[in-house]
Design a protein around this motif. Structure first.
Motif, PDB file in Angstrom:
ATOM      1  N   LEU B 289      29.710  38.046  -2.334  1.00 54.09           N
ATOM      2  CA  LEU B 289      30.332  37.561  -3.549  1.00 54.09           C
ATOM      3  C   LEU B 289      31.304  36.434  -3.203  1.00 54.09           C
ATOM      4  O   LEU B 289      31.994  36.506  -2.191  1.00 54.09           O
ATOM      5  N   SER B 290      31.375  35.425  -4.037  1.00 56.74           N
ATOM      6  CA  SER B 290      32.289  34.336  -3.711  1.00 56.74           C
ATOM      7  C   SER B 290      33.720  34.821  -3.896  1.00 56.74           C
ATOM      8  O   SER B 290      34.000  35.719  -4.689  1.00 56.74           O
ATOM      9  N   CYS B 291      34.609  34.171  -3.136  1.00 57.28           N
ATOM     10  CA  CYS B 291      35.981  34.669  -3.134  1.00 57.28           C
ATOM     11  C   CYS B 291      36.654  34.438  -4.476  1.00 57.28           C
ATOM     12  O   CYS B 291      37.578  35.174  -4.845  1.00 57.28           O
ATOM     13  N   THR B 292      36.195  33.449  -5.232  1.00 57.70           N
ATOM     14  CA  THR B 292      36.835  33.234  -6.538  1.00 57.70           C
ATOM     15  C   THR B 292      36.492  34.370  -7.491  1.00 57.70           C
ATOM     16  O   THR B 292      37.329  34.805  -8.272  1.00 57.70           O
ATOM     17  N   GLN B 293      35.261  34.837  -7.376  1.00 62.64           N
ATOM     18  CA  GLN B 293      34.898  35.982  -8.216  1.00 62.64           C
ATOM     19  C   GLN B 293      35.721  37.205  -7.825  1.00 62.64           C
ATOM     20  O   GLN B 293      36.175  37.967  -8.665  1.00 62.64           O
ATOM     21  N   HIS B 294      35.861  37.318  -6.527  1.00 60.09           N
ATOM     22  CA  HIS B 294      36.662  38.407  -5.977  1.00 60.09           C
ATOM     23  C   HIS B 294      38.077  38.356  -6.559  1.00 60.09           C
ATOM     24  O   HIS B 294      38.611  39.347  -7.050  1.00 60.09           O
ATOM     25  N   LEU B 295      38.643  37.157  -6.506  1.00 62.47           N
ATOM     26  CA  LEU B 295      40.000  36.987  -7.026  1.00 62.47           C
ATOM     27  C   LEU B 295      40.037  37.325  -8.509  1.00 62.47           C
ATOM     28  O   LEU B 295      40.971  37.983  -8.986  1.00 62.47           O
ATOM     29  N   ALA B 296      39.023  36.854  -9.235  1.00 65.07           N
ATOM     30  CA  ALA B 296      39.010  37.106 -10.675  1.00 65.07           C
ATOM     31  C   ALA B 296      39.052  38.604 -10.953  1.00 65.07           C
ATOM     32  O   ALA B 296      39.802  39.065 -11.821  1.00 65.07           O
ATOM     33  N   THR B 297      38.286  39.355 -10.171  1.00 67.12           N
ATOM     34  CA  THR B 297      38.283  40.806 -10.373  1.00 67.12           C
ATOM     35  C   THR B 297      39.644  41.396 -10.046  1.00 67.12           C
ATOM     36  O   THR B 297      40.140  42.271 -10.770  1.00 67.12           O
TER      37      THR B 297
END
Lengths: 565, 725
Positions: B289-297
Motif C-alpha cells: 500500500l502506498s504510504c499516503t494511503q497508509h497515512l490517510a488511514t
C-alpha cells in the motif's frame, strides 16, 4: 527548492518551497495560456479560487497540501523563535570576492565604534532584484577578471585602490557616514569596470589576450538573469585563487603554543556575561522536560552555536546522579566505537569476556538490556558528530543503541553538516528531538585536542610520554632507541625514507655494543612496539623496516633533553 | 570525577546501590516544570499515558489491518511455490521452473523506517503458517558472501539448535549462544544442504519431531527456506549475484524462496543483477500500500474521530503533514509527532487534565481547584464566552468558583457534542466534494479538515466553487452522493433530523424520476423539431449561433423541477455545514482539547541546525539581547563575540583565506571595539591576547566545519562553505 527574495532588506524574507513538478507546471501553464485552457475550465467556467497559483493547471498531486499554508505555519514558528531569519539570510550566493575585501570590511567595522555598520557585502537585494542586468554585468566583470588569470592587471589595480584608501582616510570616514554602502560599492565597481576596459582599449598590443574577453554586448545578451548554479561553477572554475602572499612569518609575535594560549585566554573576560547567563538559565529550565522525554523513549540532540559541554555537564550533575550513566567525549581524538561499547559491557553490564566484533557486542547489549527492563542507562555524548564517530558504521551502531527502549541518549552536535551523517533509517532509530541551545560558550575542551593550524605543535604530550617510558628502560635499551632516533633524524629530509631495516639496525647495535644477539634486539623491539614507540613495516623486498611514528621536531627535542641529562 | 581527560573518552558513572534506590525517579516525577506545586500533574501524566497507550494500540491495529492484504498474498505465494517444489510432475515446463528460485519482489516505498514492522510481521506469519525456516538479511551485515552465508547458517541452524533443545533437554544445560555452531563448521551452501536433508528426514520419521511437524503444518515434509533481503538496494550487487548463482545450484535439494524488499522500483533488480543471474529467478511482483494511503488511514482512525479526546489544531496538523509530504513519507514519524504533541499538550497546558472522556471530564470538572478555575478564566476562549453573557452572569463567572465549575461542565458537554456532529458532517461534505473535478475542497479528507479547522469553511472561495460545481451535478451522481451522505450521518445520533431531511430529498428525486419520465418524453418530442428544421435550412453560421444562444437563454430562464430540487437539497446541506462545521476556535474551552503550538513541534521534529548556527554567527543580537549588539540587516557591531567577527570577515574571502590578512583585519576590528582610534598605529599593533583570541575563534570555526587547513599555499585555510552573508 529555491528561495525567493523579496525586494526588502534582510528580515522579511519569504521562502517558498517549489517542487520540480510545480515549476514545470508554471512553464506549462504559460503555454496553455496560448493554446487554450483546460477543457474542464471552459466547460465550467467557475471562479477558480487560486488562479495565479500553480495548482490551477491539472494537478496530479493533490496530496501536496497548500504550501503557502505550510510556510505560514513555519512563519509562526520563526516568530516564536525571536529571530526570524529565513534560509535566504543564511544560504545566499555570492560571487567571487575581491582580495582586499576583508581589510575593507575590517576598517569599516573599526571606523564606526558605537553604531553598527552595513556591510558592503550586503549586496543589497533590492539592487539585485530591480536591476538584474546591471547586477549580472557587475558579477561578470567580477569573475571575469580573476578567472582569466590576468594577474598583473589585477594586481595593478589592487594597490591603486589601497593607495587611494590610505591617502585619503579622512575623506573616507566622512563619506562613510553619509553615503550608503552601495555607493562605495559602485565606486569600486566603476574602478573595476575601468580596469576591465584596459585590455579592450589596446587590443593591438594584446590581441590574443583580448580575444579571450567577450564583448560586453555579448555578455549582456547571454546572462539576462544569472542562474545560481552558473555562479557557483564560475566561482569555482578557476583553479587559481588570488590571495595576498603574506605569511604569518611577518608577525612579531611568535607562534603560540597550547599552554600560552590557554594562559592568555584565561585572562580575557567574556563580554555579555549577563546575557549569556540569561541564555543558560533558559536552557536549564528545560532539564525536567528533557528527563521526561528521555524516559518516554525520545532521544535528545542539542545544537546551536557554542560549547554545550558545560550545559550537559550541569544536566548530568543535576539530573543524572541517581542513575547509571556514561559520558562520552565524541571530540576526543582517539575515541572508538569499541571503547564505547566496551565501557558499556564491561563497566555497566559487568560482563567479562571478549567479543569478536562490534555487532556481536551490540547484540549482547541489546539482549541484556531487554532482559532487565528496570535497568535505565543514560548515554551522554558530547559531539556525536565528532571526528572519530562520523563513520557510517559507528553511527549505525549508535543508532542501534539509541533504539533500545531503556537506553536513553542525549547528545550534542556542532558541525554544520552533522545531520548529513544520518539517513532516514538512522534518524528513525535515533528518534531525535531537536533542541536549540545556543550558548556562545567557547569550545575550549573541544578544540584543545585539535591540532589547530595556528598553534605551534609542541608535541608536549608525546614528549612527556616518551621520556616517561624511557626512564623505565635499561641504559642499553635507551641506547637502542637513541640509535634509531638519530638515524631517523639524519634522514629527515629524505622523502623516500622508509625506515631502518632490521638487519642494518642489528649491525649498528652490535657495533655500539648494545646487543649481543638478534634475539635480544627483537625482545627489546617488542617492548618498544608494545609502548607504541616504534612501528614496523614490511618493505617491498620483504625486509622489516623500523620507524618511530613521532614528529621530527618532537624527536629532536627528546634527544636534546636526553643529552642534557 | 571529571569528564575530561587526555587519555580517555568514556566515563562510566554508577551510583552506589543505596543512593540508587532513594533517588531513582520515574518519568512522572519530571512531569512538572520543576516547581512541585501543581498536584494535578500526576493525574495529567496518567491521562496522557493511558491516552497514548490507546492511540498506540490503535495505530498498531491499523497497521496490521493494512498489511493483511499484502501479507496474505505473500503467504499464498510461498505456499504455492512450496507446492510446486513438491509436485513431482515431470513435464518440461515444471522442470524448467524447478531450476528457478521463486522470488517475491516486494515494493514497499521510500519510507524505509516503516518497513521494519512489515518485515517483522511477515516473518512471524511465515514462521507460523508456512515454514519454520525464515532468514532475514540486512545489507549492513552482509558486505561479503561469506557473511551472507554465515548469517543464513546461523539463523537457520541456530534455530534448529533451539528446537533440538526442546526435544531432548537432558544433554543441554543453559542457553547456548547462537553464534557458536557456525564457528565450528565450514560456512557453505553444501553444509546447509546437508543440514536441511538431515532435518527433514528426521522430521519425516514420526517419533522425534512432533513439534516441528505441528508448526509447519500444510507444508509437508519439505518446508521451504525463505530468505528475506530487507533492503535490496543497499546490498553489494556482486555479493548478491554470487549468492543467487550458488543457491540456484542447490535448488533441487534445498527449496529456497527469496523475498526482496525494494524501496524504489522493481527495475533495480535488473540494474543490480545481469540477465544471466536474474534468469535464475522466477520473480513475482508485490506492491504494498502506498504510504499516503497508509497515512490517510492513520489520520482517519486517530485524528478524525471522537474516540480520542485529544485534538490537533490546524497548524499543528499542517506541520505534521508537511513533514510527512516534504521530508520523509514516514508514517512512523507522523505518529511520533502525534506522540510528541500529545505529551507537550499535557505537559504545558494545566487544564489538559480535563482532556479525557466525557464522564471522566465531568467528574474532574466538579473537583476543580481554585487555581484551575483561575486558569479557566484566563483562557481567551472562555473570556470571549464571558463577554457574551449578561452582566450579572459575568460577575458571577468572574468571582464564583462554583459557577465556573458548573459552566465548565456544560461547556465540556457541548464540546463533546460538537465533536460528535463535526466529524460525520465533515465526512459527508467530503463525500460530496471529493469527486468534483479539480477537487476544490481537496482530494483527501485531511485537507478539508485543515480548512475547517482554520476558518469558517463556507466563507472560502473553494467552498463556493465546490457548490457551484455541485449545482451542476447530474441526478444519478447527486442521488448516489446523497445516499452515502445519509449513510455517514446515520452514525451520529444527534443528526437524525438532517438524515430525515436528506432521505426525504432522495425520495423526491426518485419520485421526480418516475413522474417526469412521461412528461419529458412529450417535451423532448416538442423540442426535437426546431433544430431539425434549422439544419435543413442549409446553414448560415450566424443563424445557427443565434438559435443556439436562444436555446441557451431559454434553458437558463426556466428551471426544471429537478433543478429546483437540486438547489433545495444543496441549500439544506449548506445549512447543515454552517451549523456543524464551525472551526473549533469558536468553541469556548477548546484549548483544553486542542494542541496548537505548531512552532514547538516543528522546532523539535524538523530543526535546522545549520541555520541556527549561522544565525547566531550573523546576528548575535537574536540570542544576546544587548544594546551593544543591536544592528540592522546584514551587519554586526564590532563588539560582537570574537567568533562572529571572524566569521563575518571570512565571508569576504573566496576559496582560500590568508591567515595573516585575516588576523590583521580581526585586530583592526577588535582594536576599534576597545576604543582605540582605528587610524592610529596602535590599532595595527597586535598583542598576544588578541592573537590568542583570534586563534581560538579560528579553531572554533574549523571545529564547526567552516574552514579547514590546506597545503595549497602557506598560511592559508580553505573555506568549506560558499556563498556569503
Amino acid at each position: 527548492m529555491s528561495s525567493q527574495k523579496q525586494p526588502k532588506e534582510g528580515r522579511v524574507l519569504e521562502v517558498r518551497f517549489v517542487g520540480d513538478e510545480e515549476v514545470l507546471q508554471h512553464i506549462v501553464d504559460k503555454q496553455e495560456g496560448v493554446k487554450g485552457k483546460n477543457a474542464v475550465q471552459i466547460l465550467v467556467s467557475l471562479k477558480t479560487p487560486r488562479k495565479s497559483e500553480p495548482e490551477d493547471s491539472e494537478d496530479e498531486d493533490h496530496e501536496v497540501c497548500n504550501e503557502q499554508d505550510y510556510v505560514e505555519a513555519l512563519g509562526t514558528a520563526a516568530q516564536d523563535a525571536s529571530c526570524g531569519s529565513g534560509g535566504g539570510d543564511v544560504f545566499t550566493f555570492q560571487a567571487v570576492k575581491r582580495s582586499n575585501r576583508m581589510a575593507q570590511l575590517a576598517s569599516e567595522l573599526a571606523r564606526t565604534p558605537g553604531k553598527s555598520v552595513k556591510f558592503t557585502t550586503a549586496d543589497s537585494p533590492p539592487e539585485e532584484v530591480t536591476s538584474p542586468t546591471r547586477a549580472s554585468k557587475r558579477q561578470s566583470t567580477q569573475y571575469k577578471t580573476p578567472s582569466k588569470g590576468k594577474k598583473n592587471q589585477f594586481v595593478s589595480t589592487t594597490p591603486h585602490r589601497l593607495r587611494k584608501r590610505l591617502s585619503a582616510p579622512n575623506l573616507r570616514s566622512d563619506s562613510d557616514s553619509d553615503f550608503s554602502p552601495s555607493n562605495s560599492e559602485e565606486e569600486l565597481e566603476a574602478e573595476e569596470e575601468a580596469s576591465k576596459l584596459v585590455p579592450e582599449s589596446k587590443p593591438a598590443s594584446k590581441a590574443p589576450a583580448a580575444g579571450l574577453y567577450k564583448t560586453p554586448v555579448k555578455k549582456a545578451k547571454k546572462v539576462p538573469e544569472p542562474s545560481l548554479v552558473e555562479e557557483y561553477f564560475e566561482a569555482h572554475s578557476s583553479s587559481k585563487v588570488l590571495t595576498s602572499d603574506r605569511t604569518l612569518q611577518k608577525l612579531q609575535t611568535p607562534q603560540l603554543d597550547q599552554d600560552t594560549l590557554c594562559r592568555l585566554l584565561d585572562g580575557t573576560s567574556t563580554a555579555f556575561s549577563a546575557e549569556l547567563k540569561q541564555l543558560n538559565k533558559e536552557h536549564e529550565r528545560l532539564f525536567h522536560k528533557w528527563m521526561l522525554q528521555l524516559q518516554l523513549g525520545f532521544n535528545i540532540v542539542l545544537f546551536g552555536l557554542g560549547s554545550k559541554r558545560t550545559l550537559l555537564e550541569k544536566f548530568r550533575t543535576s539530573m543524572l546522579l541517581g542513575s547509571i550513566h556514561v559520558v562520552i567525549n565524541g571530540f576526543f581524538p582517539s575515541i572508538t566505537i569499541r571503547s564505547i561499547l566496551n565501557s558499556i559491557t564491561e563497566e555497566v553490564l559487568e560482563h567479562e569476556g571478549h567479543f569478536r566484533n562490534p555487532l556481536d557486542q551490540m547484540d549482547f547489549i541489546v539482549k541484556t538490556l531487554k532482559e532487565d527492563p528496570d535497568l535505565q542507562l543514560f548515554l551522554l555524548i558530547h559531539n556525536i558528530d565528532g571526528q572519530m564517530l562520523r563513520g557510517d558504521k559507528t553511527q549505525q551502531i549508535l543508532g542501534q543503541l539509541a533504539a533500545i527502549p531503556n537506553l536513553h541518549l542525549i547528545a550534542s552536535i556542532d558541525h554544520i553538516n552533522a545531520p548529513l551523517s544520518w539517513d532516514q533509517f538512522k534518524m528513525s532509530q535515533f528518534n531525535w528531538l531537536w533542541y536549540e541551545t545556543t550558548t556562545y560558550q567557547p569550545y575550549i575542551e573541544e578544540t584543545s585536542y585539535e591540532n589547530s593550524l595556528l598553534v605551534k605543535q609542541s608535541g608536549a604530550l608525546a614528549l612527556s610520554s616518551l621520556t616517561h617510558v624511557m626512564r623505565s628502560l635499561t641504559p642499553n635499551a635507551r641506547g637502542i632507541f637513541r640509535l634509531l632516533a638519530e638515524f631517523q633524524l639524519e634522514n629527515k629530509d629524505n622523502p623516500s625514507y622508509t625506515g631502518l631495516s632490521f638487519q642494518d639496525f642489528y649491525q649498528r647495535c652490535r657495533e655500539a655494543f648494545l646487543v649481543n644477539s638478534d634475539i635480544t634486539l627483537r625482545t627489546q623491539l617488542t617492548e618498544f612496539r608494545d609502548h607504541k614507540l616504534i612501528r614496523t613495516k614490511k618493505g617491498a623486498d620483504g625486509v622489516e623496516y623500523l620507524i618511530i611514528p613521532i614528529e621530527t621536531g618532537t624527536l629532536s627535542d627528546f634527544l636534546e633533553k636526553e643529552d642534557k641529562e | 570525577m571529571t569528564t575530561s581527560s587526555v587519555s580517555k573518552g568514556c566515563f562510566v558513572f554508577k551510583p552506589s546501590s543505596k543512593k540508587k534506590k532513594t533517588t531513582s525517579l520515574k518519568a512522572s516525577d519530571y512531569f512538572h516544570d520543576g516547581k512541585a506545586d501543581s498536584q494535578n500533574s500526576e493525574s495529567r501524566f496518567e491521562t496522557c499515558q493511558s491516552l497514548w497507550q490507546r492511540m498506540k494500540a490503535e495505530t498498531e491495529r491499523v497497521q496490521e489491518d493494512l498489511n493483511t492484504n499484502i501479507l496474505d498474498s505473500l503467504l499464498e505465494f510461498a505456499r504455492k511455490s512450496t507446492a510446486s517444489f513438491q509436485s513431482k510432475t515431470d513435464d518440461w515446463a515444471s522442470r524448467m521452473r524447478a531450476s528457478e528460485i521463486p522470488t517475491a519482489a516486494l515494493v514497499l516505498g521510500v519510507n524505509v523506517p516503516d518497513h521494519a514492522m512489515t518485515f517483522q510481521s511477515l516473518s512471524a506469519l511465515l514462521q507460523e503458517s508456512v515454514t519454520p525456516y525464515v532468514v532475514c538479511l540486512q545489507s549492513k551485515e552482509c558486505s561479503a558472501l561469506k557473511q551472507v552465508l554465515q548469517k543464513v547458517l546461523v539463523q537457520l541452524m541456530g534455530h534448529s539448535v533451539c528446537v533440538e533443545d526442546d526435544d531432548d533437554e537432558e544433554d543441554q544445560s543453559g542457553p547456548r549462544p547462537t553464534g557458536i555452531p557456525s564457528r565450528k563448521m565450514l560456512c557453505s551452501m553444501a553444509t546447509l544442504c546437508g543440514w536441511y536433508t538431515a532435518v527433514t528426514q528426521k522430521s519425516a520419521s514420526p517419533s522425534p519431531g512432533k513439534k516441528r511437524l505441528s508448526s509447519s503444518k500444510g507444508c509437508g515434509q519439505r518446508p521451504p527456506v525463505v530468505v528475506i533481503f530487507k533492503d535490496l538496494e543497499s546490498f553489494t550487487p556482486r555479493v548478491l549475484q554470487e549468492f543467487i548463482v550458488i543457491s540456484s545450484q542447490y535448488i533441487q535439494q534445498l527449496p529456497l524462496i527469496f523475498i526482496f524488499g525494494i524501496a524504489t522500483s522493481p527495475i533495480t533488480i535488473h540494474g543490480m543483477l545481469p540477465h544471466s543471474v536474474s534468469s535464475l529467478l522466477c520473480i513475482q511482483l508485490f506492491q504494498s500500500l502506498s504510504c499516503t494511503q497508509h497515512l490517510a488511514t492513520v489520520i482517519d482512525k486517530l485524528v478524525l474521530t471522537t474516540t480520542f479526546p485529544f485534538k490537533l489544531s490546524g497548524k499543528v496538523l499542517q506541520v505534521l503533514i508537511s513533514i510527512f509530504l516534504y521530508h520523509d513519507f514516514s508514517v512512523r514519524n507522523f505518529i511520533k509527532g502525534l506522540q510528541l504533541s500529545l505529551l507537550d499538550h499535557f505537559y504545558s497546558q494545566p487544564l489538559s487534565m480535563l482532556c479525557c472522556d466525557k464522564q471522566e471530564a465531568r467528574s474532574r470538572a466538579k473537583e476543580l481547584s481554585h487555581e484551575d478555575c483561575e486558569n479557566i478564566r484566563q483562557l481567551p476562549s472562555f473570556m470571549r464566552y464571558v463577554e457574551k453573557q449578561e452582566p450579572e452572569i459575568q460577575v458571577q463567572l468572574l468571582t464564583c468558583d462554583k459557577r465556573v465549575k458548573d459552566v465548565t461542565q456544560s461547556l465540556l458537554k457541548e464540546l463533546h457534542a460538537y465533536h460528535k456532529n463535526y466529524y460525520p458532517v465533515l465526512r459527508c461534505l467530503h463525500a460530496l466534494t471529493s469527486s468534483l473535478p479539480k477537487y476544490p475542497l481537496g482530494k483527501q479528507i485531511r485537507e478539508l479538515h485543515g480548512i475547517c479547522l482554520e476558518k469558517n469553511v463556507w466563507e472560502t472561495e473553494e467552498y463556493e466553487s465546490a457548490f457551484q460545481l455541485l449545482r451542476m451535478l447530474a441526478k444519478d451522481e447527486l442521488v448516489a452522493a446523497l445516499r452515502t451522505c445519509t449513510e455517514i450521518l446515520k452514525c451520529a445520533k444527534k443528526l437524525g433530523d438532517a438524515v430525515e431531511k436528506l432521505e426525504e430529498f432522495i425520495e423526491r428525486f426518485e419520485l421526480l424520476d418516475r413522474c417526469s419520465a412521461v412528461v419529458e418524453m412529450g417535451q423532448e418530442g416538442e423540442e426535437e423539431l426546431p433544430p431539425q428544421k434549422g439544419l435543413q435550412k442549409k446553414t448560415d453560421l450566424f443563424q445557427l449561433q443565434k438559435s443556439l444562444l436562444e436555446r441557451e437563454s431559454r434553458r437558463t430562464k426556466k428551471l426544471s423541477k429537478f433543478e429546483l430540487l437540486r438547489l433545495a437539497v444543496l441549500d439544506c446541506i449548506d445549512s447543515i455545514v454552517k451549523k456543524h462545521l464551525l472551526p473549533p476556535e469558536s468553541q469556548p474551552l477548546h484549548e483544553v482539547f486542542y494542541y496548537s503550538s505548531a512552532g514547538t513541534l516543528r522546532r523539535h521534529l524538523n530543526a535546522a541546525p545549520r541555520t541556527a548556527i549561522q544565525t547566531a554567527l550573523n546576528n548575535p543580537y537574536c540570542y544576546l539581547q544587548s544594546e551593544a549588539l543591536k544592528s540592522e540587516g546584514g551587519a554586526i557591531s564590532n563588539a560582537a563575540p570574537d567568533i562572529c567577527i571572524v566569521y563575518k570577515l571570512h565571508l569576504e574571502c573566496g576559496r582560500l583565506i590568508n591567515l595573516y590578512d585575516w588576523l590583521e583585519a580581526y585586530a583592526t576590528v577588535v582594536a576599534a571595539a576597545e576604543g582605540k582610534d582605528p587610524d592610529s598605529a596602535a590599532a595595527a599593533q597586535l598583542d598576544d591576547v588578541k592573537h590568542a583570541r583570534f586563534i581560538r575563534a579560528v579553531s572554533e570555526l574549523e571545529f564547526l566545519g567552516f574552514i579547514k587547513p590546506t597545503k595549497q599555499k602557506t598560511d592559508h585555510v580553505a573555506r568549506l562553505t560558499w556563498g556569503g552573508c
